[in-house]
Each structure stands twice: as C-alpha cells, then as structure tokens.
Design an enzyme around this catalytic site. Structure first.
Site, mmCIF file in Angstrom:
data_model
loop_
_atom_site.group_PDB
_atom_site.id
_atom_site.type_symbol
_atom_site.label_atom_id
_atom_site.label_comp_id
_atom_site.label_asym_id
_atom_site.label_seq_id
_atom_site.Cartn_x
_atom_site.Cartn_y
_atom_site.Cartn_z
ATOM 1 N N LYS A 50 -48.192 27.798 25.565
ATOM 2 C CA LYS A 50 -48.025 26.679 26.920
ATOM 3 C C LYS A 50 -48.985 25.219 27.024
ATOM 4 O O LYS A 50 -48.554 24.534 27.546
ATOM 5 C CB LYS A 50 -48.066 27.941 28.377
ATOM 6 C CG LYS A 50 -47.778 28.879 28.278
ATOM 7 C CD LYS A 50 -47.529 30.155 29.439
ATOM 8 C CE LYS A 50 -46.772 31.017 29.587
ATOM 9 N NZ LYS A 50 -47.143 32.450 29.995
ATOM 10 N N GLN A 94 -51.795 34.874 33.802
ATOM 11 C CA GLN A 94 -50.771 35.273 32.677
ATOM 12 C C GLN A 94 -51.020 37.317 31.781
ATOM 13 O O GLN A 94 -51.896 38.071 32.754
ATOM 14 C CB GLN A 94 -51.600 35.072 31.488
ATOM 15 C CG GLN A 94 -51.087 35.417 30.359
ATOM 16 C CD GLN A 94 -49.676 34.980 29.783
ATOM 17 O OE1 GLN A 94 -49.546 33.405 29.842
ATOM 18 N NE2 GLN A 94 -48.553 36.053 28.899
ATOM 19 N N ASP A 117 -44.319 30.272 38.268
ATOM 20 C CA ASP A 117 -43.902 31.703 37.611
ATOM 21 C C ASP A 117 -42.489 32.622 38.650
ATOM 22 O O ASP A 117 -42.379 33.116 38.267
ATOM 23 C CB ASP A 117 -44.964 32.667 37.065
ATOM 24 C CG ASP A 117 -45.013 32.689 35.827
ATOM 25 O OD1 ASP A 117 -45.276 31.942 34.768
ATOM 26 O OD2 ASP A 117 -46.882 33.560 35.621
#
Ligand code: NAD
Length: 282
Positions: A50, A94, A117
C-alpha cells in the site's frame, strides 16, 4: 472456449495513473496514515504494498508501526491524535488486530470522515441505507469495477457470494443489491452450496479456502471474481480452482493480478476523495 481473463492489474494501473494526475493538480498531497499493530507476516506485506503504491502516485503515507502488546487505550489515543491532525486525510488500521484488542471499538474510533477503509458503522450504515457514505470499502469497490468491466448492466443478474465477512461479502452484497442484482450470501454453514453457486450469473469467492470452487460449482458462462488469497506449496492461489473452471466460465480474475491490485487502487482513490472532502471548494 477459454474464459476471458479480467486483468485487474491493468485496470488498477489505469486508475492509479488517473489518480497521479489528479494529485499533481492539487495544491498539496493527500496524506494517508496506516496503523499496524504487531508483526503479522501478511499484514507487513500488504502495508508495504500500500505504501509503495501510494508513493508511486505522489501520495505520502505515514506508518505507525506499534508494539503487538499495545493497550487498547494507547491505541485509541493514537487514533484520536490522527483524527485531530489536519494534515492527515485518511486513516486505516491494518486488520487483523491482536486478539486482546477489540476491533470494533478501534474501528469505531476512526473519524468517519477519514475512514478510507469504509469500515466505520456510519459509512457501512449509509451504504446499507442506499445513501451516500463518505467511503465504501476498497475490496468491494474494486470488485464492482471488475464485474462492470465485463457486464456493465447489472440489473436482474443473479449473484452468489461465497463469504459473508464485514470487509468483503456484506458490503459487496449491498452494493450489488443497490444495482438491482438478486444476491445470495453464502458462508461456512451454508447447506448444498453448489445448488446456489451453479445458478449464479456472477460468482464472487471470498472465503479464504484454496481452490474451493470447481467446474461443477459454476454455471456455464459465469463471471467469476476471485477475492481469495491463499498460499499452496509456496504459491499464491485463489478460492477458485482456475485451471478447473477456465473452460466453462465466461470471464475470471486471476490470483495474483485480479482483485488485489484493485483493492489498493480503490484505497488510494478513497484517500484522494478524503482530501477533497476536507478541502471543499477544490
Ligand atoms: P473472513 O475469514 O473474515 O471471512 C470468510 C468468510 O468465508 C466467512 O463468512 C466464512 O463463513 C466463509 N467461509 C469459510 N469457509 C467457507 C466454505 N468452505 N464455504 C463457504 N463459505 C466459507 O475472510 P475475509 O477477510 O473476507 O477474506 C476472505 C479471503 O479474501 C481471504 O483469502 C483473504 O485473504 C482474501 N482477501 C483478499 C483481498 C484482496 O484485496 N484481494 C481483500 C480482503 C480479503
């Protein structure tokens, strides 16, 4: 006839190129904060990918790599600081988090306006209501683009999802339902699953079981989207047995090179959207 390969790598590269141009025209660069707790091996790789993809389009990211024993209170404090930092446009935590941390409590602490997200209940709730959330989860967004690259009109399509997770199956089901698809969500306890999957015009596998879907699971000329990332004998493979189904399907995403690159591209796209949200008038 052999199935058409849906080239997620190429589609994602096109999206990233457009984002790069968009960022170059902004007065400053959007910033992404990535919170990583502990040293889960796949998470380290995903985070690295990422950050690399972000840097390539001129989007700086800052990694907050935290000790795996961090307390919930300490982690919440860091998220509160990131929420308050006007330089930061997007925040991701994460997953998975170590077991002692309450994932919902952590995700719910992220400002919905920075939740790139798309996991915060405000954003998932707005999606569920068929209203406009600030952000939609990157993997389902990427899957929608891959499906549309083969089948632009989704109204009336029979779609079966294998996997009902909060980050893939459920938001994807909502997106598809909002496009007038008939959606069945299956999971580990679903009985006679093949009876459902073999009727699907579009089948999305997101269960994390290597090569679960075989030719006799699918309908002739089905569109197959493989979200799964599994390792078998040191090689990456999906939840669909590519070799077994390729003569029967109309189109299929490869693993790697299908959904994975799209997930990253959509995360970057969400971060640019976050910047625009925080700079009204641009
Ligand atoms: P998860 O473990 O949270 O959920 C898995 C779901 O699959 C559950 O609903 C479970 O009931 C269902 N399931 C498990 N075994 C099943 C079976 N035999 N038959 C039917 N359903 C079954 O997983 P997740 O986070 O949604 O991830 C699923 C897979 O997708 C994993 O391989 C993960 O690595 C991958 N993934 C890939 C990307 C990407 O960008 N390519 C993004 C997210 C997840």
């Amino acid at each position: 006839m052999t199935a058409r390969i849906i080239d997620g790598k190429k589609i994602a590269a096109g999206i990233r190129e457009k984002l790069k141009q968009k960022i170059a025209a902004l007065p400053s660069a959007p910033q992404l904060a990535i919170v990583l707790v502990g040293n889960d091996e796949p998470s380290l790789i995903y985070v690295r990918n990422k950050q690399k993809a972000a840097a390539q389009i001129g989007l700086p990211s800052q990694l907050h790599h935290l000790d795996e024993n961090i307390s919930e209170e300490e982690l919440l404090k860091i998220i509160a600081q990131l929420n308050a930092d006007s330089e930061i446009n997007g925040i991701i935590v994460q997953l998975p988090l170590p077991k002692h941390l309450n994932t919902n409590r952590i995700i719910n602490a992220i400002s919905p306006l920075k939740d790139v997200d798309g996991f915060h209940p405000y954003n998932t709730g707005m999606l569920q209501n068929n209203e406009k959330p600030y952000f939609i989860a990157a993997t389902p967004l990427g899957v929608m683009q891959l499906i549309r690259s083969v089948s632009p009109n989704l109204s009336g399509k029979n779609v079966v999802l294998i996997g009902a997770s909060l980050i893939v199956g459920r938001p994807l089901a909502t997106l598809l339902l909002n496009q007038e698809c008939t959606v069945s969500i299956t999971h580990a306890q679903t009985r006679k699953i093949k009876e459902l999957t073999s009727k699907a015009d579009i089948l999305v596998a997101a269960c994390g079981v290597a090569k679960l879907v075989k030719a006799d699971w699918i309908k002739e000329n089905a569109i197959l989207i493989d979200v799964g990332i599994n390792r078998e004998n040191g090689k990456l493979c999906g939840d669909i047995d590519f070799e077994d189904v390729k003569e029967k399907a109309l189109a299929i995403t490869p693993v790697p090179g299908g959904v994975g690159p799209m997930t990253i591209a959509m995360l970057l796209s969400n971060t640019v959207d976050a910047y625009l949200l925080h700079h009204p008038g641009l």
